[in-house]
Design a protein around this motif. Sequence first.
Motif, PDB file in Angstrom:
ATOM      1  N   HIS A 213       0.851  -1.178   0.000  1.00 52.75           N
ATOM      2  CA  HIS A 213       0.000   0.000   0.000  1.00 52.75           C
ATOM      3  C   HIS A 213       0.895   1.239   0.000  1.00 52.75           C
ATOM      4  O   HIS A 213       2.088   1.161   0.299  1.00 52.75           O
ATOM      5  CB  HIS A 213      -0.898   0.018   1.237  1.00 52.75           C
ATOM      6  CG  HIS A 213      -0.117   0.157   2.520  1.00 52.75           C
ATOM      7  ND1 HIS A 213       0.615  -0.885   3.062  1.00 52.75           N
ATOM      8  CD2 HIS A 213       0.082   1.233   3.344  1.00 52.75           C
ATOM      9  CE1 HIS A 213       1.209  -0.471   4.168  1.00 52.75           C
ATOM     10  NE2 HIS A 213       0.906   0.798   4.366  1.00 52.75           N
ATOM     11  N   ASP A 214       0.332   2.361  -0.331  1.00 51.93           N
ATOM     12  CA  ASP A 214       1.041   3.631  -0.318  1.00 51.93           C
ATOM     13  C   ASP A 214       1.390   4.018   1.116  1.00 51.93           C
ATOM     14  O   ASP A 214       0.500   4.130   1.974  1.00 51.93           O
ATOM     15  CB  ASP A 214       0.165   4.701  -0.970  1.00 51.93           C
ATOM     16  CG  ASP A 214       0.798   6.075  -0.924  1.00 51.93           C
ATOM     17  OD1 ASP A 214       2.004   6.181  -1.222  1.00 51.93           O
ATOM     18  OD2 ASP A 214       0.077   7.039  -0.583  1.00 51.93           O
ATOM     19  N   ARG A 248       1.003  -1.130  -6.401  1.00 49.23           N
ATOM     20  CA  ARG A 248       2.145  -0.288  -6.058  1.00 49.23           C
ATOM     21  C   ARG A 248       3.444  -0.879  -6.625  1.00 49.23           C
ATOM     22  O   ARG A 248       3.571  -2.091  -6.773  1.00 49.23           O
ATOM     23  CB  ARG A 248       2.259  -0.137  -4.544  1.00 49.23           C
ATOM     24  CG  ARG A 248       1.025   0.424  -3.873  1.00 49.23           C
ATOM     25  CD  ARG A 248       0.661   1.801  -4.396  1.00 49.23           C
ATOM     26  NE  ARG A 248       1.730   2.758  -4.148  1.00 49.23           N
ATOM     27  CZ  ARG A 248       1.880   3.908  -4.801  1.00 49.23           C
ATOM     28  NH1 ARG A 248       1.036   4.230  -5.774  1.00 49.23           N
ATOM     29  NH2 ARG A 248       2.872   4.710  -4.504  1.00 49.23           N
ATOM     30  N   PRO A 249       4.417  -0.033  -6.958  1.00 51.87           N
ATOM     31  CA  PRO A 249       5.653  -0.536  -7.584  1.00 51.87           C
ATOM     32  C   PRO A 249       6.429  -1.513  -6.711  1.00 51.87           C
ATOM     33  O   PRO A 249       7.131  -2.386  -7.234  1.00 51.87           O
ATOM     34  CB  PRO A 249       6.452   0.745  -7.853  1.00 51.87           C
ATOM     35  CG  PRO A 249       5.838   1.808  -6.998  1.00 51.87           C
ATOM     36  CD  PRO A 249       4.400   1.442  -6.863  1.00 51.87           C
ATOM     37  N   GLU A 250       6.293  -1.405  -5.399  1.00 52.30           N
ATOM     38  CA  GLU A 250       7.025  -2.321  -4.516  1.00 52.30           C
ATOM     39  C   GLU A 250       6.570  -3.771  -4.683  1.00 52.30           C
ATOM     40  O   GLU A 250       7.301  -4.702  -4.310  1.00 52.30           O
ATOM     41  CB  GLU A 250       6.861  -1.893  -3.046  1.00 52.30           C
ATOM     42  CG  GLU A 250       7.392  -0.515  -2.714  1.00 52.30           C
ATOM     43  CD  GLU A 250       6.317   0.566  -2.800  1.00 52.30           C
ATOM     44  OE1 GLU A 250       6.460   1.588  -2.107  1.00 52.30           O
ATOM     45  OE2 GLU A 250       5.333   0.376  -3.559  1.00 52.30           O
ATOM     46  N   ASN A 251       5.349  -3.965  -5.196  1.00 53.47           N
ATOM     47  CA  ASN A 251       4.876  -5.333  -5.443  1.00 53.47           C
ATOM     48  C   ASN A 251       5.861  -6.102  -6.316  1.00 53.47           C
ATOM     49  O   ASN A 251       6.105  -7.291  -6.098  1.00 53.47           O
ATOM     50  CB  ASN A 251       3.519  -5.301  -6.163  1.00 53.47           C
ATOM     51  CG  ASN A 251       2.351  -5.146  -5.217  1.00 53.47           C
ATOM     52  OD1 ASN A 251       2.349  -5.666  -4.119  1.00 53.47           O
ATOM     53  ND2 ASN A 251       1.352  -4.416  -5.654  1.00 53.47           N
ATOM     54  N   LEU A 252       6.389  -5.426  -7.327  1.00 53.87           N
ATOM     55  CA  LEU A 252       7.267  -6.090  -8.283  1.00 53.87           C
ATOM     56  C   LEU A 252       8.545  -6.581  -7.607  1.00 53.87           C
ATOM     57  O   LEU A 252       9.042  -7.666  -7.905  1.00 53.87           O
ATOM     58  CB  LEU A 252       7.596  -5.146  -9.436  1.00 53.87           C
ATOM     59  CG  LEU A 252       6.394  -4.684 -10.269  1.00 53.87           C
ATOM     60  CD1 LEU A 252       6.829  -3.680 -11.324  1.00 53.87           C
ATOM     61  CD2 LEU A 252       5.701  -5.869 -10.918  1.00 53.87           C
ATOM     62  N   GLU A 253       9.063  -5.791  -6.698  1.00 55.70           N
ATOM     63  CA  GLU A 253      10.287  -6.190  -5.998  1.00 55.70           C
ATOM     64  C   GLU A 253      10.045  -7.437  -5.156  1.00 55.70           C
ATOM     65  O   GLU A 253      10.892  -8.342  -5.109  1.00 55.70           O
ATOM     66  CB  GLU A 253      10.788  -5.042  -5.120  1.00 55.70           C
ATOM     67  CG  GLU A 253      11.150  -3.789  -5.895  1.00 55.70           C
ATOM     68  CD  GLU A 253      11.506  -2.629  -4.986  1.00 55.70           C
ATOM     69  OE1 GLU A 253      11.829  -2.881  -3.801  1.00 55.70           O
ATOM     70  OE2 GLU A 253      11.451  -1.471  -5.448  1.00 55.70           O
ATOM     71  N   PHE A 254       8.911  -7.491  -4.500  1.00 52.82           N
ATOM     72  CA  PHE A 254       8.641  -8.685  -3.696  1.00 52.82           C
ATOM     73  C   PHE A 254       8.409  -9.900  -4.581  1.00 52.82           C
ATOM     74  O   PHE A 254       8.865 -11.015  -4.251  1.00 52.82           O
ATOM     75  CB  PHE A 254       7.433  -8.486  -2.781  1.00 52.82           C
ATOM     76  CG  PHE A 254       7.088  -9.736  -2.015  1.00 52.82           C
ATOM     77  CD1 PHE A 254       7.876 -10.158  -0.961  1.00 52.82           C
ATOM     78  CD2 PHE A 254       6.002 -10.526  -2.390  1.00 52.82           C
ATOM     79  CE1 PHE A 254       7.594 -11.341  -0.278  1.00 52.82           C
ATOM     80  CE2 PHE A 254       5.713 -11.698  -1.715  1.00 52.82           C
ATOM     81  CZ  PHE A 254       6.512 -12.106  -0.656  1.00 52.82           C
TER      82      PHE A 254
END
Length: 541
Positions: A213-214, A248-254
């Motif tokens: 989430h943001d 959110r962009p962090e999804n891709l990192e996980f």
Amino acid sequence: MTDHGNRKPDWWKGAVIYQIYPRSYLDTTGSGTGDLRGITRKLDYIADLGVDAIWISPFVASPMLDFGYDVSDYLAVDPLFGTLDDFRQLLDAAHQRGLKVLMDQVLSHTSDQHAWFLESRQDRDNPKADWYVWADPTQTGGPPNNWLSVFGGPSWQWEPRRGQYYLHNFLRQQPDLNYHCEQVQQAVLDTCRFWLDLGVDGFRLDVCAFYFHDRELRDNPPNPVQPEGAHFMFNPYSMQAHKYDIGRPENLEFLERLRALCDTYDDRILLGELNQEDGEELHKSYTAGHRLHIAYGYWLLGSEEVSAALFRDTARELGYGDGDGWPCWALDNHDFTRSLTRLGLERNPEAGPILTAAMTLLRGASCLYQGAELSLPEAQLPYDRIRDPYGREFFPAYKGRDGARTPMPWNRDTPHAGFSEAEPWLPVVEPHQISAVDVQQVTLGSPLNRVRTFLKWRREQPELLQGSMSFLDLPEPLLGIRRSGEGRSIICILNLSNDEVVHECTEDFCGTPITGHGFTAIHRNGMLEIPAFGAWFGATE
């Protein structure tokens, strides 16, 4: 660890994955609810369909407020479905039959009965205080922003012990994990490692765009394009553009971390469920590089009319080319009205096989939901039989998902269609009972037999599994697909209507006829004659 048999690292690229909703597949205990042993008992039936893998919806410990999608223990099988040993036996039996097994993993949220949340909610200083998404109230006591729950109302619930709100994208009893916390990410990876060590062949990742989430908890803006179709308009959730609560962009990192874990094992895969907001960008980015192997969205699942353009334009909109990742296609699953009803084809069960063919001829993998091989319509249930909290919240504008979740009909002339000796958790409706497996198995040209014939034939055509794809310029209702491999192409021309279609077609265009697929069409005197819901397949060099 179980034996995975003949390993093919890219088996998933053109795979057909059979989805099983375990509550409704087969009850072997007399509880009225399906179980893991019931799936094991029907593995010969599943293997004979010509599919490559099974995806089993959640069977781990849960209070079952959302029927398994509210997890209270990631590492335990819920007693309703059996034991961990029952699952080991299922894995072994599936692998012996050449079937891969994908497990549904619900990693964005847990049940409020999960030990992690019970600790987190106690105060702001405990070891798991940051494992969930907590936020202070506004100066007037309200929630921190305008985010909405998919299941209705604000996505924030007050917790008096902490004097804070917690985030829940679904039921209030399904608090969202805080993936900005490294300990949460590690705990989730450890969960997945446990099941990979046990021998599962991969995971279907529930709402995998919802993990992060943001951090600033900014308000979502209005949705500039209101969704079309009655299915989406009963819920104000659709009125927001979900810019800050999902995707959110962090999804891709996980996902890259989770993929790296899977890649330490042989031929394991990640199948993601993705929404279609910003669909092309979302799907292509989530399946790029070392992220998801395959992902499906809601275009076909949510469509309310069938046409050649539906399949052609959806594939073009996603824009997957030969150098891109791989999509996954689905016309039915446990969350959507069954396709024959949704597409206005309830009176045309013979349409089921051609829809399955159209879906599985597209480049990518496909998910075939239990009962679709029987051309089952949506079960119509009165309000007092609805169990789905989503349906109970929005009835009668939306009747929920139970109509697609009723028990699998195995035997026409036995109580509850052979699903259970007890009253089932959801009723077996008459249109399903008369379409039972035992009837269709002995009926020439039944939807079941046609789907079996086609999927087994398809599996022997390498061009249809991993070949490149282009579309033929044909008028409605003809869907034309060319799948090409090394030195050979297969021309697929499908009639998606209830009327015969005659179309001019040169031999160079149509190719040399291929047989064995179970559909009929005639090419003579330069004309192609395709019966209602029929298809032509030809080979060209």
